[in-house]
Design a protein around this motif. Structure first.
Motif, PDB file in Angstrom:
ATOM      1  N   LEU A 328       1.695  -1.804 -40.860  1.00  0.00           N
ATOM      2  CA  LEU A 328       2.532  -2.211 -39.739  1.00  0.00           C
ATOM      3  C   LEU A 328       1.888  -3.337 -38.937  1.00  0.00           C
ATOM      4  CD1 LEU A 328       3.777   1.272 -38.467  1.00  0.00           C
ATOM      5  CD2 LEU A 328       5.140  -0.500 -39.601  1.00  0.00           C
ATOM      6  N   ALA A 329       0.568  -3.258 -38.788  1.00  0.00           N
ATOM      7  CA  ALA A 329      -0.130  -4.319 -38.058  1.00  0.00           C
ATOM      8  C   ALA A 329       0.050  -5.663 -38.749  1.00  0.00           C
ATOM      9  CB  ALA A 329      -1.613  -3.973 -37.943  1.00  0.00           C
ATOM     10  N   GLU A 330      -0.021  -5.659 -40.076  1.00  0.00           N
ATOM     11  CA  GLU A 330       0.164  -6.906 -40.823  1.00  0.00           C
ATOM     12  C   GLU A 330       1.617  -7.354 -40.786  1.00  0.00           C
ATOM     13  OE1 GLU A 330      -0.611  -8.685 -45.336  1.00  0.00           O
ATOM     14  OE2 GLU A 330      -1.277  -6.674 -44.779  1.00  0.00           O
ATOM     15  N   LEU A 331       2.535  -6.412 -40.927  1.00  0.00           N
ATOM     16  CA  LEU A 331       3.956  -6.747 -40.964  1.00  0.00           C
ATOM     17  C   LEU A 331       4.449  -7.300 -39.631  1.00  0.00           C
ATOM     18  CD1 LEU A 331       6.730  -6.537 -42.471  1.00  0.00           C
ATOM     19  CD2 LEU A 331       6.934  -4.249 -41.511  1.00  0.00           C
ATOM     20  N   LEU A 332       3.982  -6.706 -38.530  1.00  0.00           N
ATOM     21  CA  LEU A 332       4.490  -7.071 -37.205  1.00  0.00           C
ATOM     22  C   LEU A 332       3.536  -7.973 -36.428  1.00  0.00           C
ATOM     23  CD1 LEU A 332       5.834  -3.539 -36.186  1.00  0.00           C
ATOM     24  CD2 LEU A 332       7.134  -5.460 -37.124  1.00  0.00           C
ATOM     25  N   ASP A 333       2.450  -8.415 -37.088  1.00  0.00           N
ATOM     26  CA  ASP A 333       1.474  -9.299 -36.451  1.00  0.00           C
ATOM     27  C   ASP A 333       0.870  -8.637 -35.211  1.00  0.00           C
ATOM     28  OD1 ASP A 333      -0.043 -11.599 -36.285  1.00  0.00           O
ATOM     29  OD2 ASP A 333       1.383 -12.616 -34.955  1.00  0.00           O
ATOM     30  N   LEU A 334       0.416  -7.392 -35.398  1.00  0.00           N
ATOM     31  CA  LEU A 334      -0.201  -6.630 -34.316  1.00  0.00           C
ATOM     32  C   LEU A 334      -1.665  -6.382 -34.618  1.00  0.00           C
ATOM     33  CD1 LEU A 334       2.604  -3.951 -33.765  1.00  0.00           C
ATOM     34  CD2 LEU A 334       2.243  -6.070 -32.471  1.00  0.00           C
ATOM     35  N   GLN A 338      -9.110   1.035 -32.877  1.00  0.00           N
ATOM     36  CA  GLN A 338      -9.613   2.331 -33.320  1.00  0.00           C
ATOM     37  C   GLN A 338     -10.352   3.020 -32.180  1.00  0.00           C
ATOM     38  OE1 GLN A 338      -9.254   3.592 -36.393  1.00  0.00           O
ATOM     39  NE2 GLN A 338      -8.551   1.840 -37.605  1.00  0.00           N
ATOM     40  N   SER A 339     -10.061   4.290 -31.969  1.00  0.00           N
ATOM     41  CA  SER A 339     -10.758   5.056 -30.943  1.00  0.00           C
ATOM     42  C   SER A 339     -10.768   6.515 -31.365  1.00  0.00           C
ATOM     43  CB  SER A 339     -10.073   4.898 -29.578  1.00  0.00           C
ATOM     44  OG  SER A 339      -8.836   5.591 -29.568  1.00  0.00           O
ATOM     45  N   PRO A 340     -11.636   7.339 -30.773  1.00  0.00           N
ATOM     46  CA  PRO A 340     -11.652   8.760 -31.134  1.00  0.00           C
ATOM     47  C   PRO A 340     -10.326   9.463 -30.902  1.00  0.00           C
ATOM     48  CG  PRO A 340     -13.631   8.168 -29.907  1.00  0.00           C
ATOM     49  CD  PRO A 340     -12.711   6.985 -29.822  1.00  0.00           C
ATOM     50  N   SER A 341      -9.527   8.962 -29.969  1.00  0.00           N
ATOM     51  CA  SER A 341      -8.267   9.626 -29.649  1.00  0.00           C
ATOM     52  C   SER A 341      -7.139   9.259 -30.598  1.00  0.00           C
ATOM     53  CB  SER A 341      -7.835   9.289 -28.217  1.00  0.00           C
ATOM     54  OG  SER A 341      -7.661   7.886 -28.074  1.00  0.00           O
ATOM     55  N   GLY A 342      -7.317   8.201 -31.404  1.00  0.00           N
ATOM     56  CA  GLY A 342      -6.269   7.815 -32.336  1.00  0.00           C
ATOM     57  C   GLY A 342      -6.378   6.364 -32.759  1.00  0.00           C
ATOM     58  N   ILE A 343      -5.317   5.888 -33.406  1.00  0.00           N
ATOM     59  CA  ILE A 343      -5.231   4.502 -33.852  1.00  0.00           C
ATOM     60  C   ILE A 343      -4.078   3.864 -33.095  1.00  0.00           C
ATOM     61  CG2 ILE A 343      -4.929   2.956 -35.823  1.00  0.00           C
ATOM     62  CD1 ILE A 343      -5.807   5.252 -37.622  1.00  0.00           C
ATOM     63  N   ALA A 344      -4.396   2.858 -32.294  1.00  0.00           N
ATOM     64  CA  ALA A 344      -3.386   2.240 -31.442  1.00  0.00           C
ATOM     65  C   ALA A 344      -2.995   0.873 -31.988  1.00  0.00           C
ATOM     66  CB  ALA A 344      -3.900   2.099 -30.018  1.00  0.00           C
ATOM     67  N   LEU A 345      -1.701   0.617 -31.982  1.00  0.00           N
ATOM     68  CA  LEU A 345      -1.167  -0.697 -32.311  1.00  0.00           C
ATOM     69  C   LEU A 345      -0.941  -1.458 -31.021  1.00  0.00           C
ATOM     70  CD1 LEU A 345       1.413   0.447 -34.989  1.00  0.00           C
ATOM     71  CD2 LEU A 345      -0.498  -1.087 -35.431  1.00  0.00           C
ATOM     72  N   GLY A 346      -1.472  -2.686 -30.965  1.00  0.00           N
ATOM     73  CA  GLY A 346      -1.340  -3.489 -29.755  1.00  0.00           C
ATOM     74  C   GLY A 346      -1.028  -4.933 -30.078  1.00  0.00           C
ATOM     75  N   ARG A 347      -0.974  -5.729 -29.027  1.00  0.00           N
ATOM     76  CA  ARG A 347      -0.781  -7.163 -29.226  1.00  0.00           C
ATOM     77  C   ARG A 347      -1.952  -7.722 -30.002  1.00  0.00           C
ATOM     78  NH1 ARG A 347       4.585  -7.811 -27.901  1.00  0.00           N
ATOM     79  NH2 ARG A 347       5.016  -6.671 -25.964  1.00  0.00           N
ATOM     80  N   ARG A 348      -1.695  -8.744 -30.814  1.00  0.00           N
ATOM     81  CA  ARG A 348      -2.751  -9.315 -31.653  1.00  0.00           C
ATOM     82  C   ARG A 348      -3.887  -9.845 -30.799  1.00  0.00           C
ATOM     83  NH1 ARG A 348      -4.173 -11.343 -36.556  1.00  0.00           N
ATOM     84  NH2 ARG A 348      -2.320 -10.658 -37.658  1.00  0.00           N
TER      85      ARG A 348
END
Length: 360
Positions: A328-334, A338-348
């Motif tokens: 999704l990060a590659e597809l949406l350019d995000l 990475q953190s202990p609480s999870g994997i977050a998708l954000g602005r590039r």
């Protein structure tokens, strides 16, 4: 593929022993499809079944050893091992040890499951007086079950269904999560209670999903009658109260959503959820992440809530959340955070950081 934890090993051995016994009985052909579905569902299933098969084969594959002349000893001196393996007494002793072992495993499985469990087929009359049990899956696990009436259930991750079969009715309650019901056609009504209402079906396929308030029903095949809870009633109210709506294939409805709830076409994501590969068509990113988080040990998050409005289309493996996040990060350019609480998708991130950011 789901990894089986240690807490399920006894249950897995019991299931494997039960299937081994059933597939060598008179109903083997009628249950072969369900058996193969169970076998293919998890590598641990195949390992457990192979172990049971090996135990059984101990008493069947023994043959007398062939005596081979040895130049280092007199030609007429018999080989002790060959004589022992050819002994009818030894063969009998080995059979007496191995066969009861298999029988004991099968009996233990049946006792552990219980005579009233919906896995157990009814007696020669075709009906058990009462069969009651609870079926459940752990987080990240999708599993198929077969009831004594021939119906099949597929439970999504972290789901639970209570089952009660009697001579007059087949009553089930979805207590947690999501389930697909493939209903065997017969005169007894098949009723699933969820969200304060109920679904009545005969010989059909439908999904029921619990929501924060109420539930949703999605009809894949056939017809069902969906009973809404009467105004002011709760989940424990009479199953005969409330308004009834008949659904046709390809439609869904909300239970407990109040009056005037319109029928809605089933999104493809709901229809193919038992599959590892899911086909998503123009869905909000937040909905895709919510689906993936059913199976995630570390949840997928949105660093910016506004990203949840992005529309996504494609075929994804939602049971592999880390891989999905990278795609999704590659597809949406995000970016991925990475953190202990999870994997977050954000602005590039900045260009030199490519597609990955350090933990914030």
């Amino acid at each position: 593929m789901t990894q089986m934890d240690g807490s399920r090993k006894p249950e897995l051995r019991e299931d494997a022993a039960m299937w081994f016994a059933l597939m060598r009985g008179p109903e083997a052909e009628t249950q072969r499809v369900d058996f193969e579905t169970w076998l293919a569902a998890d590598r641990a299933h195949r390992q457990a079944y192979s172990h049971i098969s090996e135990v059984f084969s101990l008493g069947k594959g023994l043959k007398p050893a062939v005596e081979v002349p040895d130049a280092r000893r007199p030609a007429r001196q018999p080989m002790l091992l060959a004589r022992m393996m050819g002994s009818p007494l030894l063969m009998l002793l080995l059979l007496l040890v191995s066969v009861p072992m298999l029988v004991g495993l099968t009996v233990a499985a049946m006792r552990a499951i219980g005579p009233g469990h919906p896995f157990i087929q009814a007696d020669g009359t075709g009906r058990a007086p009462v069969a009651e049990g609870s079926l459940a899956t752990s987080p990240g696990e999708v599993r198929a079950f077969r009831l004594a009436d021939g119906s099949r259930l597929i439970l999504d991750a972290d789901s639970r269904v209570r089952v009660m079969l009697s001579a007059e009715r087949r009553d089930l309650s979805l207590l947690r999560g999501r389930a697909r019901f493939v209903v065997a056609h017969e005169p007894r009504p098949f009723v699933v209670a969820a969200g304060g209402g109920s679904v009545l079906a005969r010989g059909t396929i439908f999904d029921v999903t619990l929501r924060a308030q109420g539930a949703t029903v999605a009809l894949i095949e056939g017809q069902v009658d969906v009973r809404q809870p009467a105004m002011g009633t709760t989940a424990g109210s009479s199953r005969d109260s409330g308004e009834v709506t008949r659904l046709t294939a390809g439609h869904g409805i909300a239970i407990g959503g109040g009056k005037g709830v319109a029928l809605q076409a089933i999104p493809v994501v709901q229809a193919d959820w038992p599959s590892d590969l899911r086909d998503f068509r123009n869905v909000p990113l937040r909905d895709l992440l919510a689906e993936a988080n059913r199976y995630a040990a570390r949840p997928l998050l949105l660093a910016d809530p506004g990203l949840g409005d992005l529309r996504v289309s494609g075929i994804f493996r939602v049971r592999e959340p880390a891989r999905l996040a990278a795609n999704l990060a590659e597809l949406l350019d995000l970016s991925l955070v990475q953190s202990p609480s999870g994997i977050a998708l954000g602005r590039r991130c900045a260009a030199h950081e490519k597609n990955s950011c350090p933990p914030s």
